[in-house]
Design an enzyme around this catalytic site. Structure first.
Site, PDB file in Angstrom:
ATOM      1  N   LYS A  51      37.701  33.095  34.011  1.00  0.00           N
ATOM      2  CA  LYS A  51      37.103  31.759  33.920  1.00  0.00           C
ATOM      3  C   LYS A  51      35.645  31.852  33.441  1.00  0.00           C
ATOM      4  O   LYS A  51      35.176  31.071  32.642  1.00  0.00           O
ATOM      5  CB  LYS A  51      37.213  31.096  35.288  1.00  0.00           C
ATOM      6  CG  LYS A  51      36.179  30.076  35.627  1.00  0.00           C
ATOM      7  CD  LYS A  51      36.618  28.700  35.240  1.00  0.00           C
ATOM      8  CE  LYS A  51      35.742  27.610  35.790  1.00  0.00           C
ATOM      9  NZ  LYS A  51      34.344  27.926  35.944  1.00  0.00           N
ATOM     10  N   HIS A  89      39.161  31.823  43.693  1.00  0.00           N
ATOM     11  CA  HIS A  89      38.661  32.970  44.457  1.00  0.00           C
ATOM     12  C   HIS A  89      39.802  33.677  45.202  1.00  0.00           C
ATOM     13  O   HIS A  89      39.869  34.895  45.234  1.00  0.00           O
ATOM     14  CB  HIS A  89      37.612  32.521  45.482  1.00  0.00           C
ATOM     15  CG  HIS A  89      36.401  31.878  44.887  1.00  0.00           C
ATOM     16  ND1 HIS A  89      36.106  30.542  45.067  1.00  0.00           N
ATOM     17  CD2 HIS A  89      35.395  32.375  44.126  1.00  0.00           C
ATOM     18  CE1 HIS A  89      34.976  30.258  44.458  1.00  0.00           C
ATOM     19  NE2 HIS A  89      34.519  31.335  43.870  1.00  0.00           N
TER      20      HIS A  89
HETATM   21  P1  AMP Z   1      31.655  31.989  41.761  1.00  0.00           P
HETATM   22  O1  AMP Z   1      31.752  31.843  43.236  1.00  0.00           O
HETATM   23  O2  AMP Z   1      31.792  30.717  41.008  1.00  0.00           O
HETATM   24  O3  AMP Z   1      30.460  32.830  41.345  1.00  0.00           O
HETATM   25  O4  AMP Z   1      32.920  32.834  41.339  1.00  0.00           O
HETATM   26  C1  AMP Z   1      33.206  34.076  41.920  1.00  0.00           C
HETATM   27  C2  AMP Z   1      34.296  34.741  41.133  1.00  0.00           C
HETATM   28  O5  AMP Z   1      35.464  33.910  41.119  1.00  0.00           O
HETATM   29  C3  AMP Z   1      33.899  34.966  39.660  1.00  0.00           C
HETATM   30  O6  AMP Z   1      34.380  36.242  39.250  1.00  0.00           O
HETATM   31  C4  AMP Z   1      34.629  33.846  38.954  1.00  0.00           C
HETATM   32  O7  AMP Z   1      34.942  34.158  37.620  1.00  0.00           O
HETATM   33  C5  AMP Z   1      35.899  33.733  39.794  1.00  0.00           C
HETATM   34  N1  AMP Z   1      36.508  32.416  39.619  1.00  0.00           N
HETATM   35  C6  AMP Z   1      35.927  31.199  39.754  1.00  0.00           C
HETATM   36  N2  AMP Z   1      36.793  30.218  39.457  1.00  0.00           N
HETATM   37  C7  AMP Z   1      37.951  30.828  39.100  1.00  0.00           C
HETATM   38  C8  AMP Z   1      39.239  30.359  38.673  1.00  0.00           C
HETATM   39  N3  AMP Z   1      39.500  29.074  38.539  1.00  0.00           N
HETATM   40  N4  AMP Z   1      40.200  31.273  38.407  1.00  0.00           N
HETATM   41  C9  AMP Z   1      39.936  32.608  38.531  1.00  0.00           C
HETATM   42  N5  AMP Z   1      38.757  33.108  38.929  1.00  0.00           N
HETATM   43  C10 AMP Z   1      37.773  32.238  39.208  1.00  0.00           C
END
Ligand code: AMP
Length: 286
Positions: free
Chosen positions: A149, A37
């Site tokens: 991801k 994030h």
């Molecule tokens: P989430 O909180 O899991 O819904 O993720 C929020 C955002 O962070 C989404 O756009 C995900 O794709 C991105 N994200 C989650 N994990 C990663 C990672 N390891 N590397 C890059 N972006 C990420």
């Protein structure tokens, strides 16, 4: 940094920045913020005058039996990190604020929502597209940042924005990994030590596929079988899918004669992990 709980307040707070022509970036998240994030927030800070992070565990995108009730919530840590990373606003609404009534309107990005994760997570991408559409309408950012991801999510959102002519730029950002290659994820917190050491087999299998294609391998079925073997060799795992798909349509690719993406979903215990990498033919410039 301002922490905002209501739609009315976030609209008010961002109005002056927009009126002054300052570029506003939005990073939508579900909280439990980690290096993945922060990489999106840092990227946003590089190109935007003001950055907003939204934190909302969206009930619409969780199916029955999924982990909404146990999804990690670490708000204090999240807010400290957001301040350290230079966010101007955090929008953290309640479910009641986002969905005061029964949801009668939703966004379905057909065809892109049904393969890969859509096969087992029925309704998931409808929930994602609907909440992202709402967040974009609420915050009205110039640009929004998403991680590769969640590659299928990125493709779905890009298409929604294009089909609905939403006035926002969508930026995809590379996956942040642990030193051993495991993609950083909030769900890694569910892994015990043994599962954690085996989970690295997902990224290892993906890397091996990338190398094989660089060496001239082009038969997707063979690459998939090798990757599945690499993951199962590590010990007990429930592989949901290993697929090679077209970058834009997400349709299965049989021969790697153009850039494609290998995508994996596998469960280690109750941690359902996903990861993906691009397969570039011949290892040429990307
Ligand atoms: P989430 O909180 O899991 O819904 O993720 C929020 C955002 O962070 C989404 O756009 C995900 O794709 C991105 N994200 C989650 N994990 C990663 C990672 N390891 N590397 C890059 N972006 C990420």
């Amino acid at each position: 940094m301002q922490v905002i709980r209501t739609i009315e307040q976030v609209r008010q707070a961002l109005r002056p920045a927009r009126q002054a022509g300052r570029r506003v970036g939005l990073v939508p998240t579900m909280g439990a913020l980690h290096e993945g994030h922060w990489s999106l927030v840092d990227r946003a800070r590089q190109t935007c005058a003001e950055v907003a992070v939204s934190i909302f565990v969206n009930p619409l995108q969780f199916g029955t039996g999924e982990d909404i009730d146990s999804y990690p919530q670490t708000e204090e840590h999240d807010l400290t990190g957001c301040a350290e990373h230079g966010c101007a606003w955090v929008f953290a609404p309640s479910p009641q604020e986002m969905y005061p009534d029964q949801v009668l309107t939703s966004v379905t990005v057909r065809r892109l929502s049904t393969p890969l994760c859509g096969r087992t997570r029925t309704g998931h991408f409808q929930g994602v597209a609907t909440v992202v559409c709402k967040l974009l309408n609420i915050v009205l950012p110039d640009v929004a940042f998403f991680g590769e991801k969640d590659y299928q999510q990125l493709v779905v959102i890009r298409r929604m924005v294009r089909d609905l002519n939403m006035p926002v730029e969508i930026v995809g950002c590379p996956t942040v990994r642990e030193p051993d290659g495991l993609a950083v994820s909030s769900r890694n917190a569910y892994l015990d030590a043994d599962q954690r050491s085996r989970a690295v087999s997902i990224s290892a299998a993906l890397r091996e596929a990338v190398d094989a294609v660089k060496q001239g391998a082009h038969d997707a079925r063979r690459l998939i079988a090798d990757a599945e073997q690499r993951i199962t060799r590590a010990g007990p795992v429930d592989i949901e899918y290993v697929e090679v798909v077209d970058l834009d349509t997400l349709e299965a690719v049989e021969t790697i004669d153009r850039p494609a993406r290998m995508c994996v979903a596998a469960k280690f215990g109750r941690a359902r992990l996903i990861d993906n990498l691009p397969l570039y033919v011949g290892g040429g410039a990307q």
